[in-house]
Each structure stands twice: as structure tokens, then as C-alpha cells.
Design a protein around this motif. Structure first.
Motif, PDB file in Angstrom:
ATOM      1  N   GLN A   1      -1.000  -1.716   8.518  1.00 14.59           N
ATOM      2  CA  GLN A   1      -2.011  -1.480   8.493  1.00 14.59           C
ATOM      3  C   GLN A   1      -2.658  -3.066   7.198  1.00 14.59           C
ATOM      4  O   GLN A   1      -1.450  -3.788   6.893  1.00 14.59           O
ATOM      5  CB  GLN A   1      -1.917  -0.683   7.492  1.00 14.59           C
ATOM      6  CG  GLN A   1      -1.306   1.046   8.463  1.00 14.59           C
ATOM      7  CD  GLN A   1      -1.457   1.806   7.255  1.00 14.59           C
ATOM      8  OE1 GLN A   1      -0.466   2.037   6.228  1.00 14.59           O
ATOM      9  NE2 GLN A   1      -1.745   3.060   7.343  1.00 14.59           N
ATOM     10  N   GLY A   2      -3.975  -3.174   7.256  1.00 16.19           N
ATOM     11  CA  GLY A   2      -4.296  -4.469   6.503  1.00 16.19           C
ATOM     12  C   GLY A   2      -4.257  -2.685   5.128  1.00 16.19           C
ATOM     13  O   GLY A   2      -3.945  -2.181   5.132  1.00 16.19           O
ATOM     14  N   ALA A   3      -4.913  -4.528   3.821  1.00 16.47           N
ATOM     15  CA  ALA A   3      -4.342  -3.998   2.561  1.00 16.47           C
ATOM     16  C   ALA A   3      -5.400  -2.700   2.451  1.00 16.47           C
ATOM     17  O   ALA A   3      -5.718  -1.873   1.658  1.00 16.47           O
ATOM     18  CB  ALA A   3      -4.789  -5.404   1.613  1.00 16.47           C
ATOM     19  N   ALA A   4      -7.154  -2.851   3.156  1.00 11.92           N
ATOM     20  CA  ALA A   4      -7.667  -1.869   2.497  1.00 11.92           C
ATOM     21  C   ALA A   4      -7.720  -0.521   3.396  1.00 11.92           C
ATOM     22  O   ALA A   4      -7.348   0.574   3.141  1.00 11.92           O
ATOM     23  CB  ALA A   4      -9.445  -2.475   3.061  1.00 11.92           C
ATOM     24  N   GLN A   5      -6.541   0.027   4.864  1.00 10.47           N
ATOM     25  CA  GLN A   5      -6.649   1.125   5.127  1.00 10.47           C
ATOM     26  C   GLN A   5      -5.301   1.213   4.261  1.00 10.47           C
ATOM     27  O   GLN A   5      -5.785   2.698   4.121  1.00 10.47           O
ATOM     28  CB  GLN A   5      -6.598   0.654   6.611  1.00 10.47           C
ATOM     29  CG  GLN A   5      -6.952  -0.139   7.901  1.00 10.47           C
ATOM     30  CD  GLN A   5      -6.411  -0.454   8.884  1.00 10.47           C
ATOM     31  OE1 GLN A   5      -5.383  -1.037   9.541  1.00 10.47           O
ATOM     32  NE2 GLN A   5      -7.012  -0.029   9.852  1.00 10.47           N
ATOM     33  N   LEU A   6      -4.364   0.527   3.389  1.00  9.73           N
ATOM     34  CA  LEU A   6      -2.889   1.351   2.907  1.00  9.73           C
ATOM     35  C   LEU A   6      -3.999   2.096   1.291  1.00  9.73           C
ATOM     36  O   LEU A   6      -3.053   2.954   1.100  1.00  9.73           O
ATOM     37  CB  LEU A   6      -2.311  -0.531   2.484  1.00  9.73           C
ATOM     38  CG  LEU A   6      -1.213   0.792   2.281  1.00  9.73           C
ATOM     39  CD1 LEU A   6      -0.775   1.563   2.572  1.00  9.73           C
ATOM     40  CD2 LEU A   6      -0.611  -0.714   1.628  1.00  9.73           C
ATOM     41  N   SER A   7      -4.930   0.941   0.936  1.00 10.39           N
ATOM     42  CA  SER A   7      -5.446   1.511   0.099  1.00 10.39           C
ATOM     43  C   SER A   7      -6.096   2.781   0.108  1.00 10.39           C
ATOM     44  O   SER A   7      -6.137   3.922  -0.402  1.00 10.39           O
ATOM     45  CB  SER A   7      -6.353   0.449  -1.267  1.00 10.39           C
ATOM     46  OG  SER A   7      -6.900   1.575  -2.170  1.00 10.39           O
ATOM     47  N   VAL A   8      -6.774   2.705   0.954  1.00 13.10           N
ATOM     48  CA  VAL A   8      -7.407   4.081   1.604  1.00 13.10           C
ATOM     49  C   VAL A   8      -6.592   5.369   1.941  1.00 13.10           C
ATOM     50  O   VAL A   8      -6.616   6.562   1.226  1.00 13.10           O
ATOM     51  CB  VAL A   8      -8.381   3.936   2.818  1.00 13.10           C
ATOM     52  CG1 VAL A   8      -9.261   5.370   2.642  1.00 13.10           C
ATOM     53  CG2 VAL A   8      -9.885   2.990   2.371  1.00 13.10           C
ATOM     54  N   LEU A   9      -5.321   5.292   2.399  1.00 10.76           N
ATOM     55  CA  LEU A   9      -4.216   5.929   2.887  1.00 10.76           C
ATOM     56  C   LEU A   9      -4.121   6.674   1.252  1.00 10.76           C
ATOM     57  O   LEU A   9      -3.367   7.621   1.334  1.00 10.76           O
ATOM     58  CB  LEU A   9      -2.757   5.750   3.763  1.00 10.76           C
ATOM     59  CG  LEU A   9      -2.167   6.219   3.943  1.00 10.76           C
ATOM     60  CD1 LEU A   9      -2.929   7.542   4.720  1.00 10.76           C
ATOM     61  CD2 LEU A   9      -1.238   5.013   4.679  1.00 10.76           C
ATOM     62  N   LEU A  10      -3.655   5.623   1.149  1.00 15.12           N
ATOM     63  CA  LEU A  10      -2.286   5.757  -0.501  1.00 15.12           C
ATOM     64  C   LEU A  10      -3.673   6.846  -1.480  1.00 15.12           C
ATOM     65  O   LEU A  10      -3.038   7.197  -2.542  1.00 15.12           O
ATOM     66  CB  LEU A  10      -2.166   4.416  -0.971  1.00 15.12           C
ATOM     67  CG  LEU A  10      -1.086   3.660  -0.562  1.00 15.12           C
ATOM     68  CD1 LEU A  10      -0.937   3.188  -1.010  1.00 15.12           C
ATOM     69  CD2 LEU A  10       0.505   4.727  -0.222  1.00 15.12           C
TER      70      LEU A  10
END
Length: 605
Positions: free
Chosen positions: A478-487
Motif C-alpha cells: 500500500q502507498g501512503a494515501a491508500q493507507l491513510s484512507v484505510l486507517l
């Protein structure tokens, strides 16, 4: 009373204690001893007095500090004057009628009375005088013989100031208010009433200020100390720069009384303690601030937090690590766990002066308010020792609850081993084995959107009986933007297998903090960043073990669990390091660390 020298009437004065008289400096200009007479107490006869103190008056009409103290050769039984509240003449809609008793031409023996009123209540000319006008038709029009006389309220006889001069051309007089007199003559502070500070408190503070001034010039200008103490509370520092430390202290005493749980004088005393070099004097200022603050603290409503008596967890014990997990559960259910946290906040931010200097501040949250312990600009090399010393002092401010030490650090510092800080490695336990230690992201503490989101997340976490772990493994794609949305939808702790020491990991950590994730754990000695990982690394093992330890425990008690883990790791004697030896924990509940806002408006005119 009448002030004479060599048979000539110089002016007036008034008794402030059994052996002390106040008058104008220009009245006793050029003389060292004077004769005093009390027209209302003829039996006392002539009294001799010496000029004990002269204010900073320089001889010109526009000079400030036109005050002098006369010391009688013997005490008298005449009752001294009583001073009114410093703000007395300003707090009524109509200016009070003032009476002054002087010795103008033609009345040199018996004296004469006049009546005055302040023309612009609350307004000081040159931060020194009130303008007063003759109340036409009432008594003797004042003249130069009234200099040094007390300006008394006609209603109750209390003294609001001293008549300093009179201009017959415009029929205006100058009155030096009581609060200005005490600014120039500190000993008068004991006699001038000040809201929120007793005579005993003022006397002790004045003695400490005198000791500080005698020890040499402070390394920081007084106006900067005032700005730091008053500015954070929304108060306005004096318009004219104080001439010394006492004038700065007296400004807060008279212009900024304690209100709504804010105690500006205690803030200033703590900041003075920060800059004095004598350790005993430093502790004395801190002790005074602590006692003064305790008298004025107003309990504030606590934020909505979970009920301590509510059952927290229901899952059955896990056989593989049942002993440790049961001990953790017993710890968070014990009597100590029912006490609220008593947070000690250590804020570290870059100073902007140079790369090796930071601004560090230590505070205690108590009763919903933030109590300053100390603030200092220090080099990075001296930061550890300074912080540990200030944390020791912070414990003196805690009255109840469980200490919780929180380091608010720049995001690039979050991997620092602050829980391992100690003064003497090997001779005393690290900080994280003495108290629970957590880390806060200083960057997001100032971002309203993220603080709002964190509060909403904690409202949901309070209802949970466990702390499920969301794993961010070494092999994540996962990239940073994807991880931020997931969390954003994760309600639990976030665990990383690698420390934030490489570029990719720092980016992922930033994404988790921006989500914002309230709880983040990782091993500082986890899987080395940058290289490939097969999944069986030290970081993966860390995530397995920490997930087992926290899964049945409420999120609000994770600092206590990590505290116990750190002690367990410190006492570990096996051939390999304990898996939690380098455990870092970001745990941020904004309700525990509220940002204390300044007053919405200043009470200082």
C-alpha cells in the motif's frame, strides 16, 4: 501632616505605618531630614524624620516616580491611613468625591481641606498619574501646599493615591494612584489591597524578587518574561517597559487578578524561577507559585470519559500467553487503574535559531487546566538532563491520579528512545520503567481537523473491550494515501514491523498519523528497513506478540500495559533481547491533553 524644614512649610505627607510617612520626592528635594507636625494631634509635638527612600523622580515636571518615604525618629500612636482597592476609583459609574488635606499659603499652621474628583476614571497619563479637577465650590481650592497629601474617598476615608501637583491655570491636579506608588516603593505593596493576593503572599513574593534583583541582572529582559507569562493567557503586558523585575510583578498583581482558573502571577513566578541561577531561590519561586496557584484553582468540568466501573473485556483467556495476559488484565482492573491519568506533557519544538537548539516546555494537566512547570531554549545535547530534572519537579504539581508522561515531539523525532532516558545509565532505571511513557505527534496537535477526528475516534474506542491490532507488515504494498484512507475506519491500534528510519517507512508512518490513528506501536529494533522481508522477521514476531498482549485490553489502558512490558523487558535476563525492549507507543487522546486556549479578551485596559 505638615512637612517642614528650617521653619519653612514644604508640603504635606500622610502616615502609612507607625513610623513611616509618604510624601512627594519634590517636597523633600535637597534635604535629608525634615520636621513633621500633626495638626490633629498637637500633643505629639514636633517629630523628626529622615528621607529613607526617594523615588526615581529626576526633577522635571514630567518625570515619574515623584514619591519619597520618610522614617520617623520614633513610632506614633496615630492610626495610619488605609488604602483602597487599586481599582477603587475606576469601578464606579460616577467618580467618587475625594478629599485632600494640605497646607497652602495662608493655612500653613492648621491646614485646609479641598475636594477633587478624577476626570477620566481608569486612564493614566504617562502610565503614572490620574488627572483630577477641583470640585468647584467645595472647600479650599488646592495649590502647591497640597503636594504629598493623601487623596481620600470622602465616603469611607480610604486612600486612593497621593496628590503630586496642582496647576491653578487649568485647575487640574495630578494624583499618583496607590498602585503606582507601590510600583516605585515595593514595601507599600503590603499595604495596598490587591484582589487575589494576600498581604503575606505579596510580602514573601516581594522578598524573593529583592533577592533575585540583588543577585544580579536577569539573563532575560523583564518584558519578555511578562509577555511569556501573560501572553499565553491572553493578557496584555504593560504599555511602558517595566524598569525592573518588581515593576513587572506588580503589574500582574494589580492589573491581572486570578480569574477563571488562570493565575498569571504564578505563571510569571515559574518563569522567573527558570532564569535565576541560585537553586534555592529557584525552588522558592516555584514553591510560591504552587501555593498561590492552589489558592485560586477552579475545578473545570472533565471531558466525557468512560465509566471506570464498566466491565472492560469479555474474551476467554488465551492458553499460549495466558499468564502474561491475565496479569495485564488484572493490572488494568486493579484499584490503581480506576484512578484517572495525571498527564505530564513534555513539548519539544524546533527553535528556529539553529539546528542544535530546541524549545522545551514541561507542563502538568490538573483539574482540566495546564500548569506550566518550566520552559527553556536548550541545545539538543542538554535536552535529556533538563527534561528529566523538570519531570521530577512536575511530580510536585500532581495532587491525585496516575502519572502519565507524554512527549509531544516533531514527527521526525518520534523514533527517539525517550522511554529509555536516564541520568546515569546502569545506575538508575530508565524513565519508561518508572512511569508510563507515550509519544504524541507535535505536528498534528495544532491541526483542528485531526484533533476533532481523534476525539470522535476515542468516543468509539471508549466503548470497546479490547484493542485489535491492524498490522502494517514489512511486505505491505500500500502507498501512503491508500493507507491513510484505510486507517480512517480502523478502531484500534496500528502496529508497524519496521521503525520509521527509511524514507518509505517515514511516509507510511506519516499516513497513519494523518489518518489520524490514535494508537501506533512499533519496535525500534524491528525488521531493518529498505531490504526484502520473507515475513518471519523480528518485526513480524513483535506484531504477533503485541497483538496477543493488547487484544483483550481497553485502549485507554494501553499506556499501563506498555509500562509493564517495559519493566518486564528491563528485567529480562535471557540470551536474546526481550521482544519489547525497544517498544515505542504513540497514544494520543486529545481529551487528556487539551489545548488550553487564551482568554477571549483581555481584562487589562
Amino acid at each position: 501632616m505638615r512637612v517642614e524644614h528650617a521653619g519653612e512649610v514644604l508640603g504635606a505627607g500622610f502616615l502609612v505605618s507607625a513610623d513611616t510617612v509618604l510624601t512627594c520626592a519634590h517636597v523633600v528635594q535637597g534635604v535629608e531630614h525634615v520636621t513633621l507636625r500633626f495638626p490633629g494631634a498637637q500633643g505629639l509635638g514636633e517629630l523628626t524624620a529622615r528621607v529613607a527612600v526617594r523615588g526615581p523622580w529626576g526633577g522635571r515636571p514630567t518625570d515619574t516616580g515623584d514619591v519619597a518615604v520618610l522614617a520617623l525618629d520614633r513610632p506614633v500612636t496615630v492610626k495610619p491611613v488605609a488604602f483602597a482597592e487599586p481599582d477603587g476609583p475606576r469601578e464606579v459609574h460616577e467618580p467618587p468625591r475625594l478629599v485632600a488635606y494640605g497646607f497652602p499659603d495662608g493655612y500653613g499652621w492648621e491646614g485646609a481641606q479641598t475636594e477633587l474628583r478624577v476626570t477620566a476614571a481608569g486612564q493614566l497619563i504617562h502610565d503614572e498619574w490620574n488627572q483630577a479637577e477641583y470640585w468647584s465650590g467645595q472647600g479650599q481650592e488646592p495649590s502647591y501646599g497640597f503636594s504629598g497629601s493623601a487623596a481620600m474617598r470622602a465616603a469611607d476615608g480610604t486612600v486612593v493615591g497621593m496628590v503630586a501637583s496642582y496647576d491653578p491655570a487649568v485647575r487640574n491636579a495630578r494624583i499618583i494612584p496607590a498602585r503606582v506608588l507601590a510600583r516605585h516603593v515595593p514595601a507599600l505593596a503590603d499595604l495596598v489591597p490587591t484582589p487575589g493576593c494576600s498581604a503575606g503572599e505579596k510580602r514573601r513574593l516581594r522578598e524573593l524578587v529583592e533577592l533575585a534583583e540583588r543577585s544580579g541582572p536577569l539573563p532575560v529582559p523583564v518584558e519578555r518574561l511578562l509577555l511569556a507569562a501573560a501572553g499565553r493567557l491572553g493578557l496584555v503586558p504593560p504599555v511602558i517597559t517595566p524598569a525592573g523585575l518588581w515593576q513587572g510583578v506588580w503589574h500582574l498583581l494589580t492589573e491581572s487578578p486570578p480569574t477563571a482558573g488562570r493565575v498569571p502571577l504564578a505563571e510569571l513566578a515559574v518563569r522567573i524561577a527558570d532564569v535565576v541561577t541560585d537553586e534555592e531561590l529557584r525552588r522558592a519561586f516555584r514553591s510560591w507559585a504552587r501555593e498561590h496557584r492552589a489558592r485560586h484553582e477552579v475545578p473545570r468540568p472533565s471531558p466525557a470519559l468512560p465509566c471506570e466501573d464498566e466491565p472492560r473485556h469479555e474474551a476467554a483467556p488465551d492458553a499460549s500467553h495466558g499468564g502474561a495476559r491475565d496479569r495485564d488484565s488484572a493490572a488494568v482492573d486493579g484499584p490503581d487503574a480506576r484512578l484517572p491519568w495525571a498527564p505530564i506533557l513534555v513539548e519539544v519544538r524546533r527553535s528556529g535559531a539553529d539546528g542544535s537548539t530546541v524549545i522545551a516546555e514541561v507542563s502538568v494537566y490538573r483539574g482540566g487546566g495546564r500548569v506550566l512547570v518550566s520552559e527553556r531554549r536548550v541545545t539538543a545535547g542538554r535536552l535529556r538532563g533538563w527534561v528529566l530534572d523538570r519531570i521530577d519537579e512536575a511530580y510536585e504539581e500532581i495532587t491525585d491520579g496516575r502519572p502519565l508522561i507524554a512527549f509531544a515531539l516533531p514527527r521526525s523525532w518520534l523514533n527517539k528512545d525517550v522511554d529509555q532516558w536516564t541520568r546515569r545509565r546502569g545506575k538508575e532505571p530508565p524513565l519508561g520503567c518508572s512511569s508510563p511513557v507515550v509519544v504524541l505527534d507535535h505536528d498534528r496537535r495544532s491541526k483542528g481537523r485531526q484533533q476533532f477526528a481523534l476525539k470522535r475516534v476515542w468516543e468509539e474506542l471508549d466503548l470497546q473491550h479490547g484493542s485489535p491490532l491492524h498490522r502494517v507488515a514489512c511486505s505491505t504494498s500500500q502507498g501512503a494515501a491508500q493507507l491513510s484512507v484505510l486507517l480512517q475506519d480502523v478502531r484500534g491500534a496500528v502496529g508497524f514491523s519496521r521503525p520509521p528510519t527509511a524514507s518509505r517507512e517515514r511516509t507510511l508512518y506519516g499516513a497513519a498519523l494523518d489518518a489520524p490513528a490514535p494508537i501506533v506501536l512499533w519496535p525500534r529494533n524491528g525488521c531493518p528497513p529498505g531490504g526484502p522481508c520473507t515475513g518471519g522477521c523480528a518485526g513480524s514476531g513483535f506484531l504477533d506478540r503485541i497483538a496477543e498482549r493488547i487484544s483483550r485490553l481497553p485502549p485507554g489502558e494501553l499506556p499501563e500495559v506498555v509500562f509493564r512490558l517495559r519493566k518486564e523487558a528491563f528485567l529480562h535476563e535471557g540470551p536474546e533481547p526481550h521482544w519489547a525492549a525497544q517498544l515505542s507507543l504513540v497514544w494520543e487522546d486529545p481529551r487528556r491533553f487539551p489545548d488550553v486556549r487564551p482568554l477571549s479578551h483581555s481584562p487589562v485596559g
